[in-house]
Each structure stands twice: as structure tokens, then as C-alpha cells.
Scaffold this active site. Structure first.
Site, mmCIF file in Angstrom:
data_model
loop_
_atom_site.group_PDB
_atom_site.id
_atom_site.type_symbol
_atom_site.label_atom_id
_atom_site.label_comp_id
_atom_site.label_asym_id
_atom_site.label_seq_id
_atom_site.Cartn_x
_atom_site.Cartn_y
_atom_site.Cartn_z
ATOM 1 N N LYS A 76 -61.838 -28.828 50.507
ATOM 2 C CA LYS A 76 -62.923 -27.966 50.036
ATOM 3 C C LYS A 76 -64.205 -28.780 50.109
ATOM 4 O O LYS A 76 -64.205 -29.963 49.747
ATOM 5 C CB LYS A 76 -62.624 -27.542 48.586
ATOM 6 C CG LYS A 76 -63.619 -26.568 47.976
ATOM 7 C CD LYS A 76 -63.225 -26.190 46.541
ATOM 8 C CE LYS A 76 -64.100 -25.078 45.968
ATOM 9 N NZ LYS A 76 -63.685 -24.663 44.614
ATOM 10 N N SER A 151 -63.592 -19.552 43.926
ATOM 11 C CA SER A 151 -64.599 -20.121 44.792
ATOM 12 C C SER A 151 -64.025 -20.904 45.969
ATOM 13 O O SER A 151 -64.673 -21.028 47.000
ATOM 14 C CB SER A 151 -65.483 -21.067 43.983
ATOM 15 O OG SER A 151 -64.737 -22.215 43.584
ATOM 16 N N SER A 175 -60.586 -20.627 40.367
ATOM 17 C CA SER A 175 -61.017 -20.807 41.753
ATOM 18 C C SER A 175 -59.944 -21.265 42.729
ATOM 19 O O SER A 175 -60.188 -21.348 43.934
ATOM 20 C CB SER A 175 -62.185 -21.788 41.826
ATOM 21 O OG SER A 175 -63.363 -21.158 41.399
#
Lengths: 471, 468, 94
Positions: A76, A151, A175
Site C-alpha cells: 500500500k 482505504s 480499511s
């Protein structure tokens, strides 16, 4: 080659049936083919990947066999990666090249993984859909008109579309678990402090959990084996031993007490999602587990507590982004970051602290007690990961509150620090539905055991998306 | 009596001399180092970096608090103080808000007046700012412009919103160095007491050996807050804080300047504005420091990255044992134990090393029958450097100085008789009441003996003879 | 519940346009109304939870380690001057 699991790839690498370089090339090719339409990767580090793959092949040739050696993964873009652009999905850091590796990145590097690149996310990890990325939304691989959840949006989309074998994420209020549910992959939010936060851009320091996505439960355990453990650079990582996460994975669920919290099966829950989760619960019962209805009475207030504590910490954590030492100045923040910074500033400001922040910290205590009471009666709890199915891109972008409410089933775990595993449970209207398994602090091995049993009998994960290169 | 009572409180920041910084392992000795060479992700406030507190710094902070007679909080924690300034890397300073390590202490002044210590807490230092004019924007600049400012074009500089030709430059070497803040009650009423308090405080941290407290290096920084009250029972409704003064002399000047300035404003029927001011050496006065982003709502909240700090009674007493005997206690003991005057005791205790040297010398001097007073006199009058003069050497020197030979009584009587006979004028002077004449006669006797002898013995013999 | 966006933005060092001010004011007051529901809960004598690990006294030994090189430290800055980070002047006047 892309349809392998980490465990299968491990076998083939060890038996020299395939090389890490071949594996890497195969995934990089697929990224080239599909990333334009999915927008899962923000940066692809092809040259670096081949270097790491060659190094891994050398280690394998020398007889080394560790769980993640030579396995292609992605991070990420909230994880700092030395010498590689790290944007947090925000224009503020559009050209920021990290000066150091975070602890999780470093541990994985030492374990010999091959990093293919950095994945898309809601800027600063603020969001539940991936649409807050300053670099365009990631698409749901099962239907590109839908959001992949957020997210951590690029990571689960990339794992689901087999652009990579595993990918990292962060979970501050859901997330990892929510997008795992939307993308039909396994996502783990470890216990708070189980994996070091050092070198991952902080969203809300007391809530941030450093986890990852894989296709299967076993793969997930193999990954955690590398990242888990005390870190002297993160004062919030307890010095608790790291167990062998795959040791008990096949033990089954007979005699297990599964809590079903009534506050999670409420009116706002999509009936079709509810049906799938209830079916899953029945399966567990049929396998000899005991279903016990429990109550977490303060759950209806978890979102409020979360949006006070989280934004307060966000407002402080984002203060360092002033454009002096790195990145662009504060005018480059997007709307959602600005909203959260202002909300957090407000709840901490003179005259409001007691009514908001202090109150939230007190209710957090009550939420903690809810879980402590519940785990006296049950081993784990099972709930839906999301109250709804994935929604269409753009559907909630103008209504921040509606977007915030999608975290309703996930934030509680962050506020009390317990681990949660999101597991593919079924499909509704060709869109994935995830099941959330929650356990007491440091019970990741138990979550894997419970998840693995379901996965073996109900291999929902094997339904991979049909990718085309259309936008 | 003046109709205004000065109300003065003090905040003092002391930098600790730990090896590493407060929350990271960068070396803490930043002074005189190349800019931005002592930084890491933590103290540079890079994304993702996390603080881990320095055990030594915490212990030293507690010991300072203990030396100031503070209560130590059994449960303490760090908090974030949020504000924006270019020298503050993270956009917040890790400090302590409602649960400082120490609270409710005091320092006693020589006059007997007690200055209350409100709190002693631990925090981190900021980076260092330099304000310069942009060379390319200043005509006739002495600086070589393009060479120095290669990376900031004038356009870029202006586009960043500079309203005038100033640049602020930041060095983060000092960022994160451990700082202990000591806050007093508004108990001072004049600048002299402030200076005395500061001298005591500096003495204490030096005694503890936790800071060099070198003012010139900025290791001790002073911030008086000053106001004038017309009602002694009530604090004034305003307060002027003078920031970062780095000498006792300037703090005295700044306070006196402020008292005068504020009195003039009050005399005009106005209230001085609550503000932060700076001290200008060249102007010999204070000046208003209005900041562009005036914001004093610090939004303190518990630092989520650092677990709380607790102390057991045992830990507190262990630390207390490490606090040495302080100067006030030493002076009292030296007066009592060694019969020194307060004045001499104060001098030989100015540094803990000197006091230890003195005590060792007293002990070693016993064999030579030297008194503590003799040793103190020698140390004070001969300005003995305790760092270079060995105690043994000092003792030997004092003994040889003090060695006098006694003269045989009979021999002395004979010499005295001769000297009296040879100096009838002096004898007459003495007898007529001019007592100083006796010293002349002592000198004459000494010369006649030709050796170093006890003058007192000669004097006594002379007086006896003259009285006959 | 009303929120003074201009004041909060100033505290937060965020540049906000007048249009943004309006938009954020309405969006954030919606959220505030929602989170203010917490007042329904009685929290008399309930302690505050700011961390959940239960850890205490996590410190490090006072040992100096390695720093970033000056080049690395300055590498991501938009403007530097003589190896110092450069920003516009912070004092309004002197």
C-alpha cells in the site's frame, strides 16, 4: 502461473519447478495488461523487482526455504519504501521519495519477498471506497463500475485480479476488512501493536493496524509470520512471542464458541448480505461449533467515538506535512483530508475537548468493556464485514456522513485493539460478500483456524474475477 | 511605596547532556555541528517515524524535580502540544500537560523568601531558525547571491507567499534534544531575586551533572513573564512574556525595562497588551514578536505513540538517592562541621568537584595538623585549580607555608632586651600609647633572630618585657 | 451544531477558499450533529482510554546511533540554502 497461492508458489519455487524471476515476470506482465483499467498500482518497480527476484533465486539455490522467499508482493502506498516514491495517495507527496524503509517493509525484504510496486489508496487512508485517491479511484475487479472498498483499495484489487500474490494494507477503522470483503480476498487486521507501525505513514496512531491481503487464509498466516513481533522502534508493540500461525490452522471448529453480536444484525444491514452471513454461521454450527447470541451494547456509538478519536489524531499526525522538509505545502491536501483535519482540530480545541475528545475516550472504555465481557463467553465472534454490498463509483462521494457509516461493523475492533479477519463468504448479484471473524487480543492463530475451516469447505475465494482490459 | 507591585514568574528550559536525543538515537551534542547532520526520520519528522523515550533523560528530569523538592507523579505520560512553526518538525512538540514528572517544589532565596516551583516536566527541543534577507532581492547585498541560493529561485521564493525579502532557514540538529522545563509561581517581585533564583537553579543542575547549563550555548534559556499589579491580592489581567533570553544580565535588564515600560502604559490609563516579546541586546530593550500565524490553542492530547510512564515508591527513592548533597546543604554542613564562614563555604561549594576536593584536602590535612579553615583560605586566596593541583601537593604547600620554628624562651628574652635597648624611640612611642610601634619591634626581633619564627610568641614576650 | 471553519482552518494551518468554507461548514456540521449523540451516554466516573496495549514504561537506553546523511536529510526539500531548509520569513515585522 498467476493463479497460484503463496503456499503453492512456495512449493514450486522450492522444487525449482519455477523461478522467482519467472514468477515475477508473469505478474509484471499481468500488471501491464490490466493496471490501466483497474488503477490498482500507483508505482510499478519493475527493475527493482527483477533484482530482488534474482537475489531470491540465488538464496533458493543455496537451499534456503522461508515462507515468503521469492514471492511477489505489493505495498500500500502508505508504507515507506527507501528510494521508491511513497505518495500516501495524495498530491502532497506526489514526488516524495522515502528516505528509509519501514519495519514491516524491512522484515519482508529480509525474508526475500519481491516488491512489484506500490498500490493505490484513499489519500492518507481516509475513506472506505478508494475514491479519495488523488490519483483516481481503483476499480472493483468483479465489476469496474463499483468501488473496491478502501482505504486499502489497490492492494485487494491487485490480489483479487492476480496481479500479485499478496499485498499489504493498513486498517484504522476497517480499511483492510471492508475492501477484502468487497474484493473477495482474505484480509487481516492484526491486534493493535502486533505488527510495527514504524515507517507506515500514521493515520490515527492509537488505531492504526498494519495488515495484509492474500487469496487464502494459509497464505495470510505465512505473511503474518514475517511481519509480526515486537519492534524497538515502535513503543506500542508488546514483547509478546509470535506463535507459529499455521500450526493450528487445520484443527477445525468443533466445540468452538462463536458469538453472534445482535447489534451487528440490525435494520441497516442489507438483507442479502445478512442471508449469506447467516448461512455461514449455520455451516459452523453444523461443524460442531456452538453459536451464542451476545450483546455489545455500546456498538451503536462506536462510529461517533471513532470519528472523534480518529480525526483528532489525524489532525495532529498530518501537521508534519508542511512542505518544508519534504512534499508540497498544505494547500495540496484534498477535501477529505481537510475535512478530517478540521474536524479533529475542532474536537481538540479549547472549549470542545471535554464534550468531544474526553467523552470519546470515556466511551472507548465502555466499548472495551463490551468486548472483555463478550470474550468471557465466547472464543470468537462472527459478523458481516460491511453492512452493504460494494456500491457504485460516485454514489457516496458527496455525502461524507454516508461514507463514514460504511465502517459501522469494523471500527469497534480498532477502538479496542482486537484482531479481525475478513473472509470471502459468498456472492450477491455477482458482487462479493465478506465475513468478519473477531477474536481477543493476540488471537490471530485462532482466527486463522476458524477461517481456514470455512474456506476449505466453502472455497468462495476460487471465484476469481473475469478480467478484461476495458475501462 | 510604589503603587505598582511587580509580579514575575519564570519558565526555564534546561537542555540535558544525554548521549542521544529524547525520542531517537541521534547524538544530542548538536552545538557547532554542520547543519542537518544530526537528524533521523524521528527528529526530522519524516512520515511514519515514531518516538521512543530516552530512559536516562526521564530519570534526570525526575532527579531535577527531586532536587527542587517536588512531588513526583506516580502516573505520568507524554502529551502532544500542537502548533505550527518551521522549527517544529512534526507540527507538535512532545511535552507533558496535566501530569508532569514533578510538581509543587521550591527554591529558598538567601533572604529567606521561598519561590514556589509549579512544575518540572520533560519535553523536546525544536530545530534552530535563522532569519535572513533574500540576497537576490536586496540591492547592494554583501552576500554572493546566486551562489548561495541556487535552489531557491526568486520566483519560487515569491510564489511561496513571502511578503517581503525575508527567508527563514532551519537546522534540525537541535530538534529532539531533551529539554526539562521548570516553571515557577509568580512569586518574584524584583529582578535581583530572579537572578539569585536562576543562579541557584543553574548550580543545582550542574551539581546533578545532568546539564552544563551553558547559557552561551543555549543550554539554559530563560523566559520571564512580567506584569504590574495595583492590588497585591490579585494577579493582573495581563502578562507579558519575554522569550528565550540567554544571560542572567539580560534577564535582569529585560525585567527592569519591562517594569518601566508597563508602568508608563499603566500611568497613561491603559493596560499593556498580553503578548510575547523578545530581548534585543542592541536596542537594550524588549520588542514585540508578533507572529504571522498567531495561535495559542495548543490542543494538548495524550501522545498515542508512547505508553504512560509510572514510578513505584522504590524507584522514586532509588532516584532520590542519586541526588547529591546540594550547595545549600553543603554550605550549612561546612559551616557547622568545619567552622568555615558562610562566605568561604559558599566559595568552596560553587562547584561540586571543588567541594569534594576541599573535603578530601581537609581529610588529608588532618595528619599535618592543618585546619579546614587554613585549607579553605589557601584554596580561595591562591585560587587553586582543583582540576590540575593534586590534593597532596596542596597539603604540602600549605604545611610548608605554615611551618614556624619556636625560639628558645631564654634566647628570645635576650634578643628582646637587646632590641628594646637599641630602639628607645619606639619604646617611648609604645608607652605613650602608640600601639603600632609594637609591630616595628617585632620586625626588629625577627631580623635579629634571622629565622622564620612565630610572630605571636615574639609579640607576647615584647609586651611582657615592656610591662615590667 | 455550527463550526467556525475560518478559525479552525487557521489553527490547522490550512488554506481555505470562501467557497470551501461554505461547503465544509455544512458538511462538518452534519457530522458534528451526528457525533454529538455521544452525549446520550452517561460516562460519570468512567476512566478515559487513550491507548489499548496496557503497556507502560517503554523506553530506550541512552545510546547514540546512526543519523541520516546531510544529503539524505535535505534530499526531499523543495528549497534549501547552505544545507539548511528554507522557508518564507515567519515574522510579520521586526
Amino acid at each position: 502461473m498467476n493463479n497460484l497461492t503463496v503456499a503453492q508458489a512456495r512449493q514450486k519455487l522450492d522444487s525449482k519447478e519455477i523461478s522467482s524471476v519467472e514468477l515475477t515476470k508473469s505478474y509484471l506482465d499481468k500488471i501491464k495488461q490490466h493496471n490501466d483499467s483497474l488503477n490498482a498500482f500507483l508505482t510499478v518497480t519493475e527493475d527493482l523487482a527483477f533484482e530482488e527476484a534474482k537475489a531470491a533465486d540465488k538464496r533458493i539455490a543455496e537451499g534456503e526455504s522461508t515462507p515468503m522467499l521469492g514471492i511477489p508482493i505489493a505495498h500500500k502506498d502508505l508504507y515507506l519504501t527507501k528510494g521508491v516514491k511513497t505518495t500516501a495517495g495524495s498530491k502532497v507527496l506526489e514526488d516524495y521519495v522515502a528516505q528509509y524503509d519501514g519495519t514491516a517493509v524491512e522484515r519482508l525484504k529480509q525474508a526475500g519477498v519481491v516488491m512489484l510496486g506500490k498500490t493505490n489508496l484513499d489519500a492518507w487512508a481516509h475513506g472506505s471506497s478508494g475514491e479519495n485517491s488523488d490519483f483516481g479511484p481503483t476499480k472493483n475487479p468483479y465489476n469496474k463500475e463499483y468501488v473496491p472498498g478502501g482505504s486499502s483499495s489497490g492492494s485487494p484489487a491487485a490480489v483479487a485480479s492476480e496481479l500479485v500474490l499478496a499485498a499489504s494494507g493498513t486498517d484504522t477503522g476497517g480499511s483492510i476488512r471492508l475492501p477484502a470483503s468487497f474484493c473477495n480476498v482474505v484480509g487481516l487486521k492484526p491486534t493493535y501493536g502486533r505488527v510495527s507501525r514504524y515507517g507506515v505513514i500514521s493515520m490515527a496512531s492509537s488505531l492504526d493496524s498494519i495488515g495484509h491481503f492474500t487469496k487464502t487464509v494459509e497464505d495470510n498466516a505465512m505473511y503474518l509470520q514475517i511481519t509480526a513481533g515486537h519492534d524497538p522502534k515502535d513503543a506500542t508493540t508488546p514483547p509478546i512471542d509470535v506463535p507459529d500461525y499455521t500450526a493450528n490452522i487445520t484443527k477445525g471448529v468443533k466445540g468452538l464458541k462463536i458469538g453472534v453480536p445482535q447489534e451487528y444484525f440490525i435494520e441497516g444491514l442489507d438483507p442479502k448480505v445478512k442471508t449469506i452471513i447467516e448461512k455461514g454461521l449455520k455451516w459452523y454450527e453444523s461443524e460442531g461449533a456452538e453459536l451464542i447470541e451476545i450483546s455489545l451494547p455500546h456498538t451503536p456509538f462506536a462510529i461517533e467515538v471513532y470519528y472523534i478519536i480518529q480525526t483528532a489524531e489525524v489532525s495532529s499526525n498530518l501537521a508534519r506535512f508542511d512542505g518544508i522538509r519534504f512534499g508540497n505545502d498544505r494547500s495540496a491536501f484534498g477535501d477529505e483530508a481537510k475535512r478530517r483535519i478540521m474536524l479533529g482540530t475542532y474536537v481538540l480545541s479549547a472549549g470542545y475537548y471535554d464534550a468531544f475528545y474526553k467523552k470519546a475516550m470515556q466511551v472507548r472504555t465502555l466499548l472495551k468493556r463490551d468486548f472483555e465481557e463478550a470474550f468471557k463467553k465466547v472464543d470468537v465472534m462472527i459478523t458481516p464485514a460491511s453492512p452493504t454490498l460494494p456500491w457504485k463509483l460516485g454514489e457516496k462521494t458527496n455525502d461524507p456522513l454516508a461514507m463514514y457509516l460504511s465502517d459501522i461493523f469494523t471500527v469497534h475492533a480498532n477502538l479496542v485493539g482486537v484482531p479481525g479477519l475478513s473472509l470471502p463468504a459468498g456472492f450477491v448479484d455477482d458482487l462479493p460478500v465478506g465475513m468478519q471473524i473477531l477474536g481477543p487480543h493476540f488471537s490471530e492463530d485462532k482466527l486463522y483456524q476458524v477461517g481456514y475451516a470455512y474456506e476449505q469447505a466453502n472455497p468462495v475465494w476460487q471465484t476469481r474475477p473475469e478480467l478484461n482490459t476495458k475501462y | 511605596m510604589n503603587k505598582y507591585t511587580p509580579i514575575i514568574g519564570l519558565e526555564v528550559h534546561v537542555e540535558l547532556k544525554t548521549k542521544s536525543k529524547m525520542f531517537c538515537d541521534c547524538p544530542a551534542d548538536y552545538f557547532g555541528k554542520e547543519p542537518n547532520t544530526h537528524t533521523c526520520p524521528v527528529c526530522l519528522g519524516l512520515p511514519g517515524a515514531l518516538p521512543v523515550p530516552n530512559q536516562q533523560a526521564i530519570e534526570w528530569c525526575v532527579m531535577i524535580a527531586q532536587a527542587l523538592g517536588c512531588e513526583i507523579n506516580r502516573f505520568s505520560k507524554f502529551d502532544r502540544k500542537n502548533y505550527f512553526y518551521p522549527d517544529l518538525a512534526k507540527g507538535y512538540q512532545i511535552s507533558q500537560y496535566d501530569l508532569p514528572f514533578g510538581k509543587k517544589g521550591e527554591i529558598k532565596l538567601k533572604s529567606g523568601k521561598t519561590i514556589g516551583i509549579t512544575r518540572v516536566h520533560m519535553e523536546e527541543d525544536t530545530g534552530k531558525l535563522t532569519h535572513v534577507r533574500h540576497p537576490e532581492l536586496v540591492s547592494g547585498s554583501q552576500n554572493a547571491p546566486s551562489e548561495m541560493l541556487k535552489q531557491v529561485s526568486v520566483e519560487d521564493y515569491l510564489s511561496r507567499g513571502a511578503q517581503h525579502d525575508k527567508l527563514t532557514l532551519v537546522d534540525f540538529n537541535r530538534s529532539g534534544v531533551p529539554l526539562v522545563e521548570i516553571v515557577t509561581e509568580p512569586d518574584f517581585h524584583n529582578a535581583k531575586d530572579v537572578v539569585e533564583y536562576l543562579q541557584s537553579l543553574r548550580q543545582i543542575v550542574r551539581y546533578l551533572d545532568v546539564s552544563n547549563a551553558d547559557m552561551e550555548k543555549g543550554e539554559m534559556r530563560l523566559e520571564p513573564n512580567i506584569s504590574l499589579s495595583t492590588n497585591p491580592d490579585k494577579l493582573p489581567n495581563y502578562k507579558v512574556e519575554v522569550k528565550n533570553i540567554n544571560s542572567f544580565r539580560f534577564v535582569e535588564k529585560a525585567i527592569n525595562y519591562e517594569l518601566k515600560r508597563q508602568e508608563e502604559i499603566l500611568e497613561n490609563g491603559q493596560t499593556p497588551p498580553q503578548e510575547t516579546r523578545g530581548w534585543s541586546e542592541s536596542q537594550n530593550g524588549t520588542f514585540s514578536q508578533r507572529l504571522k500565524e498567531e495561535a495559542n490553542d495548543y490542543r494538548y492530547f495524550p501522545e498515542p505513540d508512547i505508553p504512560p510512564i509510572t514510578f513505584t515508591d522504590e524507584q522514586i527513592s532509588t532516584l532520590k538517592k542519586r541526588v547529591p548533597e546540594l550547595q545549600v546543604e553543603k554550605i550549612a554542613r561546612f559551616v557547622k562541621e568545619f567552622g568555615l564562614s558562610e562566605y568561604d563555604a559558599e566559595i568552596v561549594t560553587r562547584e561540586i568537584a571543588l567541594a569534594d576536593y576541599f573535603e578530601l584536602a581537609v581529610k588529608k590535612g588532618e595528619a599535618e595538623k592543618l585546619s579546614a579553615k587554613q585549607i579553605a583560605n589557601a584554596i580561595i586566596n591562591q585560587k587553586i585549580d582543583h582540576g590540575t593541583t593534586k590534593v597532596e601537593k596542596l597539603i604540602a604547600e600549605i604545611s610548608s607555608e605554615a611551618k614556624v620554628e619556636s625560639v628558645d624562651e631564654k634566647e628570645l628574652e635576650k634578643i628582646v632586651e637587646r632590641v628594646l635597648a637599641d630602639n628607645p624611640q619606639a619604646v617611648a612611642d609604645y608607652k605613650s600609647g602608640k600601639e603600632s610601634a609594637i609591630m616595628f619591634l617585632v620586625g626588629q626581633c625577627m631580623r635579629a633572630i634571622g629565622r622564620k619564627v612565630d610572630a605571636q610568641q615574639i609579640k607576647e614576650t615584647l609586651i611582657n618585657q615592656l610591662a615590667k | 451544531m455550527k463550526i467556525n471553519i475560518a478559525h479552525v482552518a487557521k489553527l490547522a494551518n490550512l488554506p481555505i477558499s470562501p467557497q470551501e468554507e461554505q461547503k465544509f461548514a455544512s458538511q462538518l456540521s452534519n457530522v458534528l450533529d451526528y457525533i454529538a449523540r455521544l452525549n446520550e451516554i452517561d460516562t460519570t466516573n468512567v476512566e478515559e482510554t487513550s491507548q489499548i496495549t496496557g503497556l507502560e514504561n517503554i523506553t530506550r537506553k541512552d545510546e547514540a546511533g546512526k543519523c541520516l546523511s546531510q544529503k539524505e536529510a535535505l534530499s526531499q526539500a523543495k528549497s534549501t540554502h547552505n544545507n539548511l531548509f528554507a522557508v518564507k520569513g515567519v515574522f510579520a515585522d521586526e
